[in-house]
Structures are given as C-alpha cells and as structure tokens.
Scaffold this motif. Sequence first.
Motif, PDB file in Angstrom:
ATOM      1  N   TYR A  60       0.839  -1.189   0.000  1.00 13.99           N
ATOM      2  CA  TYR A  60       0.000   0.000   0.000  1.00 13.99           C
ATOM      3  C   TYR A  60       0.878   1.245   0.000  1.00 13.99           C
ATOM      4  O   TYR A  60       1.915   1.286   0.673  1.00 13.99           O
ATOM      5  CB  TYR A  60      -0.897   0.014   1.243  1.00 13.99           C
ATOM      6  CG  TYR A  60      -1.935   1.103   1.252  1.00 13.99           C
ATOM      7  CD1 TYR A  60      -2.983   1.117   0.333  1.00 13.99           C
ATOM      8  CD2 TYR A  60      -1.873   2.139   2.181  1.00 13.99           C
ATOM      9  CE1 TYR A  60      -3.940   2.119   0.343  1.00 13.99           C
ATOM     10  CE2 TYR A  60      -2.827   3.153   2.207  1.00 13.99           C
ATOM     11  CZ  TYR A  60      -3.859   3.130   1.280  1.00 13.99           C
ATOM     12  OH  TYR A  60      -4.795   4.127   1.286  1.00 13.99           O
ATOM     13  N   VAL A  61       0.476   2.253  -0.772  1.00 14.50           N
ATOM     14  CA  VAL A  61       1.142   3.550  -0.771  1.00 14.50           C
ATOM     15  C   VAL A  61       0.086   4.581  -0.386  1.00 14.50           C
ATOM     16  O   VAL A  61      -0.957   4.678  -1.032  1.00 14.50           O
ATOM     17  CB  VAL A  61       1.754   3.888  -2.148  1.00 14.50           C
ATOM     18  CG1 VAL A  61       2.439   5.248  -2.121  1.00 14.50           C
ATOM     19  CG2 VAL A  61       2.737   2.812  -2.589  1.00 14.50           C
ATOM     20  N   ASP A  62       0.332   5.337   0.684  1.00 10.19           N
ATOM     21  CA  ASP A  62      -0.631   6.309   1.197  1.00 10.19           C
ATOM     22  C   ASP A  62      -0.070   7.714   1.067  1.00 10.19           C
ATOM     23  O   ASP A  62       0.927   8.042   1.711  1.00 10.19           O
ATOM     24  CB  ASP A  62      -0.948   6.001   2.671  1.00 10.19           C
ATOM     25  CG  ASP A  62      -1.995   6.957   3.233  1.00 10.19           C
ATOM     26  OD1 ASP A  62      -2.873   7.405   2.465  1.00 10.19           O
ATOM     27  OD2 ASP A  62      -1.929   7.257   4.442  1.00 10.19           O
TER      28      ASP A  62
ATOM     29  N   ASP B 254      -1.362  11.648   1.310  1.00  8.04           N
ATOM     30  CA  ASP B 254      -2.479  12.535   1.671  1.00  8.04           C
ATOM     31  C   ASP B 254      -2.092  14.005   1.527  1.00  8.04           C
ATOM     32  O   ASP B 254      -2.695  14.880   2.141  1.00  8.04           O
ATOM     33  CB  ASP B 254      -2.967  12.246   3.087  1.00  8.04           C
ATOM     34  CG  ASP B 254      -1.875  12.420   4.136  1.00  8.04           C
ATOM     35  OD1 ASP B 254      -0.748  12.839   3.767  1.00  8.04           O
ATOM     36  OD2 ASP B 254      -2.139  12.141   5.307  1.00  8.04           O
TER      37      ASP B 254
ATOM     38  N   GLY C 214       3.959  11.161   2.798  1.00  5.32           N
ATOM     39  CA  GLY C 214       3.125   9.963   2.733  1.00  5.32           C
ATOM     40  C   GLY C 214       3.865   8.793   3.345  1.00  5.32           C
ATOM     41  O   GLY C 214       4.918   8.959   3.970  1.00  5.32           O
ATOM     42  N   THR C 215       3.289   7.609   3.158  1.00  2.06           N
ATOM     43  CA  THR C 215       3.916   6.390   3.677  1.00  2.06           C
ATOM     44  C   THR C 215       3.847   5.276   2.641  1.00  2.06           C
ATOM     45  O   THR C 215       2.980   5.267   1.766  1.00  2.06           O
ATOM     46  CB  THR C 215       3.233   5.892   4.968  1.00  2.06           C
ATOM     47  OG1 THR C 215       1.850   5.658   4.711  1.00  2.06           O
ATOM     48  CG2 THR C 215       3.385   6.871   6.111  1.00  2.06           C
TER      49      THR C 215
ATOM     50  N   GLU D 255       3.674   1.118   2.741  1.00  2.00           N
ATOM     51  CA  GLU D 255       3.438  -0.006   3.639  1.00  2.00           C
ATOM     52  C   GLU D 255       3.889  -1.292   2.950  1.00  2.00           C
ATOM     53  O   GLU D 255       3.438  -1.618   1.852  1.00  2.00           O
ATOM     54  CB  GLU D 255       1.953  -0.082   3.980  1.00  2.00           C
ATOM     55  CG  GLU D 255       1.620  -1.138   5.001  1.00  2.00           C
ATOM     56  CD  GLU D 255       0.152  -1.123   5.399  1.00  2.00           C
ATOM     57  OE1 GLU D 255      -0.335  -2.185   5.798  1.00  2.00           O
ATOM     58  OE2 GLU D 255      -0.493  -0.059   5.291  1.00  2.00           O
TER      59      GLU D 255
ATOM     60  N   VAL E   3       5.857  -0.143   7.978  1.00  2.00           N
ATOM     61  CA  VAL E   3       5.384   1.073   7.319  1.00  2.00           C
ATOM     62  C   VAL E   3       6.514   2.092   7.396  1.00  2.00           C
ATOM     63  O   VAL E   3       7.086   2.291   8.466  1.00  2.00           O
ATOM     64  CB  VAL E   3       4.110   1.633   7.995  1.00  2.00           C
ATOM     65  CG1 VAL E   3       3.701   2.950   7.356  1.00  2.00           C
ATOM     66  CG2 VAL E   3       2.975   0.628   7.922  1.00  2.00           C
TER      67      VAL E   3
ATOM     68  N   ASP F  27       7.857   6.109   6.453  1.00  2.00           N
ATOM     69  CA  ASP F  27       7.533   7.461   6.014  1.00  2.00           C
ATOM     70  C   ASP F  27       8.293   7.786   4.743  1.00  2.00           C
ATOM     71  O   ASP F  27       9.418   7.311   4.532  1.00  2.00           O
ATOM     72  CB  ASP F  27       7.915   8.481   7.089  1.00  2.00           C
ATOM     73  CG  ASP F  27       6.972   8.465   8.286  1.00  2.00           C
ATOM     74  OD1 ASP F  27       5.807   8.042   8.135  1.00  2.00           O
ATOM     75  OD2 ASP F  27       7.410   8.887   9.373  1.00  2.00           O
TER      76      ASP F  27
ATOM     77  N   GLU G  46      -1.717   7.330  -9.484  1.00  6.32           N
ATOM     78  CA  GLU G  46      -2.925   6.559  -9.166  1.00  6.32           C
ATOM     79  C   GLU G  46      -2.818   5.087  -9.531  1.00  6.32           C
ATOM     80  O   GLU G  46      -3.576   4.272  -9.016  1.00  6.32           O
ATOM     81  CB  GLU G  46      -4.149   7.212  -9.803  1.00  6.32           C
ATOM     82  CG  GLU G  46      -4.445   8.564  -9.167  1.00  6.32           C
ATOM     83  CD  GLU G  46      -5.691   9.233  -9.709  1.00  6.32           C
ATOM     84  OE1 GLU G  46      -6.364   8.650 -10.577  1.00  6.32           O
ATOM     85  OE2 GLU G  46      -5.977  10.356  -9.240  1.00  6.32           O
TER      86      GLU G  46
ATOM     87  N   GLU H 164      -2.615   2.762  -6.545  1.00  6.07           N
ATOM     88  CA  GLU H 164      -3.772   2.388  -5.734  1.00  6.07           C
ATOM     89  C   GLU H 164      -4.141   0.927  -5.966  1.00  6.07           C
ATOM     90  O   GLU H 164      -4.435   0.198  -5.027  1.00  6.07           O
ATOM     91  CB  GLU H 164      -4.961   3.300  -6.038  1.00  6.07           C
ATOM     92  CG  GLU H 164      -4.774   4.675  -5.447  1.00  6.07           C
ATOM     93  CD  GLU H 164      -5.962   5.593  -5.686  1.00  6.07           C
ATOM     94  OE1 GLU H 164      -6.950   5.178  -6.330  1.00  6.07           O
ATOM     95  OE2 GLU H 164      -5.900   6.743  -5.226  1.00  6.07           O
TER      96      GLU H 164
ATOM     97  N   PRO I 115       0.292  -1.431  -6.011  1.00  2.10           N
ATOM     98  CA  PRO I 115       1.421  -0.862  -5.261  1.00  2.10           C
ATOM     99  C   PRO I 115       2.729  -1.584  -5.518  1.00  2.10           C
ATOM    100  O   PRO I 115       3.805  -1.025  -5.322  1.00  2.10           O
ATOM    101  CB  PRO I 115       0.977  -1.004  -3.798  1.00  2.10           C
ATOM    102  CG  PRO I 115      -0.036  -2.092  -3.800  1.00  2.10           C
ATOM    103  CD  PRO I 115      -0.731  -2.002  -5.132  1.00  2.10           C
TER     104      PRO I 115
END
Length: 126
Positions: free
Chosen positions: A40-42, A44, A57-58, A60, A65, A67, A81, A84, A87
């Motif tokens: 996962y790539v977060d 925000d 972001g982070t 995972e 996880v 930073d 995108e 999403e 990843p």
Amino acid sequence: MNLPEELKYTKDHEWVRIEGDVAIIGITDFAQSELGDIVYVDIDTVDKTIGQNDVFGTVEAVKTVSDLFSPLSGTVQEFNEQLEGSPELVNSDPYGDGWIIKMSIDNTGEIDGLLSASAYRELIGQ
C-alpha cells in the motif's frame, strides 16, 4: 543495484527526476528491496505545500510502514494513481511506473544539496 545516473537521491532513499519546474519522486531500488513486498502507498498531501524533509506519505510493506520524506520544498501536484491498484509497481519498476508523486519546485537551490548516484552508492555501501 539499479541507480540511474541522471537522477538525484536523498539519504532517506528517495529519488528525484527533475523535468522543468516539476520533480518526480519515488523510492530507490535499494529502499524497495529492503522493505520487501509493498502492499500500500498512502499519500495525503496532494495540493498541499510541503517543506524539504517533510513527510509526504507512507509506504506499507508486509512487515513495516515507512515514512516518505520530501527531497524538495514545493506543492504536491499529483499522486501516481496506478499505485492504488498496483502498489507492487514500486517493487518491480521503482524508477518508471512505480513513481510516487509529482511536485512543483519552490526552491531550485535545494536540488544542489541532493546526492548524485555515486554519492548515494557510497551511502548504501554499493
């Protein structure tokens, strides 16, 4: 270890490709290999102004996880995108389809403080 010479690097294992007044940023081949399978790539921070070394972001992985630290000051314009749904592109193509964000560059002088491929290679002992 794949370290494209035309990119700039950070001690936190991000890479930067400068295209005009935009910086494309991802994590290095070394970083993705150390993290393992990315699940996962977060991000925000799209449309937000961030400072150099700020967390944008982070990433995972199965076991941890991490930073993501901005190599430059600027405004995050776009998140990749594709990450999403896929990843794992960060693992399979860290310098291509696995890029993470695009951002404007507020201070071009910061680019001079980034590491060259050879300096990054020394940092990671390659």
